[in-house]
Design an enzyme around this catalytic site. Structure first.
Site, PDB file in Angstrom:
ATOM      1  CG  HIS A  80      -0.511   0.417   2.491  1.00 38.56           C
ATOM      2  ND1 HIS A  80      -0.192  -0.466   3.496  1.00 38.56           N
ATOM      3  CD2 HIS A  80      -0.286   1.650   2.993  1.00 38.56           C
ATOM      4  CE1 HIS A  80       0.211   0.223   4.556  1.00 38.56           C
ATOM      5  NE2 HIS A  80       0.160   1.505   4.280  1.00 38.56           N
ATOM      6  CG  ASP A 132      -0.053  -3.888   2.722  1.00 39.58           C
ATOM      7  OD1 ASP A 132       0.465  -3.435   1.689  1.00 39.58           O
ATOM      8  OD2 ASP A 132      -0.397  -3.186   3.699  1.00 39.58           O
ATOM      9  CB  SER A 244       2.731   2.054   6.206  1.00 45.26           C
ATOM     10  OG  SER A 244       1.461   1.880   6.728  1.00 45.26           O
TER      11      SER A 244
HETATM   12  N1  ARG Z   1      -1.299   2.510   7.260  1.00 45.37           N
HETATM   13  C1  ARG Z   1      -0.405   3.214   8.127  1.00 45.37           C
HETATM   14  C2  ARG Z   1       0.708   3.857   7.309  1.00 45.37           C
HETATM   15  O1  ARG Z   1       0.497   4.071   6.137  1.00 45.37           O
HETATM   16  C3  ARG Z   1       0.120   2.324   9.204  1.00 45.37           C
HETATM   17  C4  ARG Z   1      -0.932   2.101  10.171  1.00 45.37           C
HETATM   18  C5  ARG Z   1      -0.563   1.209  11.266  1.00 45.37           C
HETATM   19  N2  ARG Z   1      -1.593   1.390  12.240  1.00 45.37           N
HETATM   20  C6  ARG Z   1      -1.606   0.848  13.430  1.00 45.37           C
HETATM   21  N3  ARG Z   1      -2.563   1.156  14.253  1.00 45.37           N
HETATM   22  N4  ARG Z   1      -0.680   0.006  13.808  1.00 45.37           N
HETATM   23  O2  ARG Z   1       1.695   4.317   7.817  1.00 45.37           O
END
Ligand code: ARG
Length: 479
Positions: A80, A132, A244
């Site tokens: 992503h 992912d 992420s």
């Molecule tokens: N999707 C987020 C990013 O793009 C990471 C999210 C992780 N969230 C969590 N509660 N551990 O950085």
């Protein structure tokens, strides 16, 4: 500018899950409630940088995700991070850079390396968040920087048991709704939760706090791991926006393994655990992209020719370390391997070699490996190809001689699969000496002013495979 990304990334948080009514947010600046990195640790932690922003504003403003250097040429991150969540389009290698070797994004010593290839897991789903994971290939091997091996169920140290102590590292925000992005990456000590809480709907208790389960359809326990931490003072430790793609690490020293990849969560540091890509379930993809070590398998392009197959190895970032490509027929026997080898050619040119001595019209299966400093790659996909026959030549169906002129009618060649590029009538004097020929147009060819002699005439058909000469017809021009 990381503020803008924050907005975009915030939209990602809910992917694949039905957002519950605002869950109770426990968080203090906390990764969330983590600690600054200990100097000299996590050398494999990579910063994924947006090239355009890097050029304008530098490393700190350009950082969009984390990643892990798993071999000198591969960075494993989240799909992503490199797939546009609206269009589904994958970023170009030029639009991203990798920052390595420093814990501080503002450190001018951070090494910024270009990317030659981006591979996204074929099973990656924007909708469900499954698979992912993506592998970025660096333009040049970074042999002086620590790597971390992806966890594999067969490596003797990997466990995904509930209660396993793990660590997450990244430059992500330290507050759930604010934008406090650290300059030096932070780490959080987490605990793996049972699969029953990660897609099977059963809440779980950790350090006296109840964590709310994801149901089936929210998280997939086959491709995801859930983890969260509770600090000694009872605050929740979690990864968050900007983390992420970064590593969830199990084990220490030589036993350290990349167990997960920061993927998603419902907000951060809530009673909903963080969700990580389950790296052990990604083994085939990681192997195929070279991220497990060894070099990646070469891609091959097979062209059928006359009694041979030509194998091309397009120059690719993933083959950077290759010193030799070897293509082999599946039909080979150990006693008689039928193969050919080629050295890579630089500058985007493809190396190629021919496997010869084959039977036209017979199907063969070709596979190839790259050999390089990292050893022998896994084999490429198998490509089937059938060497072509030279064309049947076609034949003369009639000749009419008038004085010194001969008009031929011709039944043309079928080509045997290869396109015929020229059909001619060629006549050779029986007594020797130079012959005469004329192009067949439609089904006719005319030879004029033939010197009086006897000739053997035939149709010739040329294709890329070779030239064939058909049955001969005798012809006499009287003197
Ligand atoms: N999707 C987020 C990013 O793009 C990471 C999210 C992780 N969230 C969590 N509660 N551990 O950085």
């Amino acid at each position: 500018m990381r503020r803008l990304w924050t907005l975009a990334l915030a939209l990602l948080l809910g992917i694949g899950v039905t957002a519950p009514a605002q869950a109770a947010v426990q968080s203090r600046p906390a990764i969330i409630n983590g600690s600054p990195s200990a100097p000299g640790t996590h050398g494999y932690l990579a910063a994924l940088l947006d090239t355009a922003r890097y050029n304008l504003k530098g490393t700190f403003q350009a950082q969009i995700c984390g990643g892990s250097l798993t071999t000198p040429t591969t960075v494993v991150t989240a799909a992503h991070c490199v797939v546009d969540q609206n269009s589904g389009v994958t970023s170009t290698p030029a639009s991203l850079l990798i920052g390595l070797g420093r814990s501080s994004l503002q450190d001018s010593g951070m090494r910024v390396v270009a990317i030659s290839a981006i591979a996204v897991h074929p099973g990656y789903s924007i909708k469900t968040g499954d698979d992912d994971v993506a592998v970025l290939t660096l333009v040049a091997p970074q042999t002086d920087i620590a790597t971390i091996a992806p966890a594999q169920l067969t490596d003797g140290v990997t466990t995904e048991a509930a209660g396993t102590r793990v660590q997450v590292a990244g430059w992500g925000t330290t507050s759930n709704f604010g934008n406090s992005f650290p300059d030096v990456f932070r780490t959080g000590d987490l605990t793996l939760l049972p699969a029953s809480a990660c897609g099977q709907g059963q809440n779980t208790v950790l350090s006296g706090l109840t964590f709310l389960a994801y149901n089936a359809g929210e998280a997939n326990p086959l491709t995801m791991l859930c983890a969260v931490g509770v600090s000694p003072t009872g605050t929740i430790i979690d990864s968050c926006r900007g983390d992420s793609g970064g590593p969830l690490i199990a084990g220490d020293g030589a036993d350290a393994r990349l167990l997960g990849i920061v993927s998603w969560g419902l907000n951060c540091a809530t009673r909903h655990p963080g969700v990580y890509t389950r790296v052990t379930a990604m083994a085939d993809f990681l192997k195929a992209t070279g991220a497990l070590g060894g070099s990646a398998p070469p891609e091959i392009l097979v062209t059928p020719l006359h009694e041979r197959l030509r194998i091309q190895f397009p120059a690719r970032g993933t083959n950077l370390n290759a010193t030799t490509f070897t293509a082999t027929l599946a039909e080979s026997t150990a006693a008689e391997p039928r193969q050919c080898s080629a050295a890579p050619v630089g500058n985007g040119l493809a190396a190629s070699c021919d496997i010869t001595g084959l039977v036209n019209g017979t199907e063969y299966r070709v596979t190839a490996v790259a050999t390089g400093t990292a050893g022998v790659s896994v084999p490429s996909t198998v490509v089937a190809a059938t060497p072509l026959a030279v064309p049947d030549a076609g034949r003369i169906t009639g000749v009419k001689v008038t004085g010194k002129r001969a008009v031929f009618t011709v039944a043309r060649s079928t080509g045997n699969g290869a396109e015929i590029t020229a059909t001619r009538i060629a006549c050779l004097p029986l007594a020797g000496g130079p012959g005469r020929s004329a192009k067949v147009i439609l089904k006719r060819a005319t030879l004029r002013s033939l010197p009086p002699a006897s000739y053997a005439c035939a149709v010739t058909a040329r294709s890329e495979v070779g030239t064939a000469r058909g049955a001969e017809t005798l012809l006499t021009i009287p003197g």
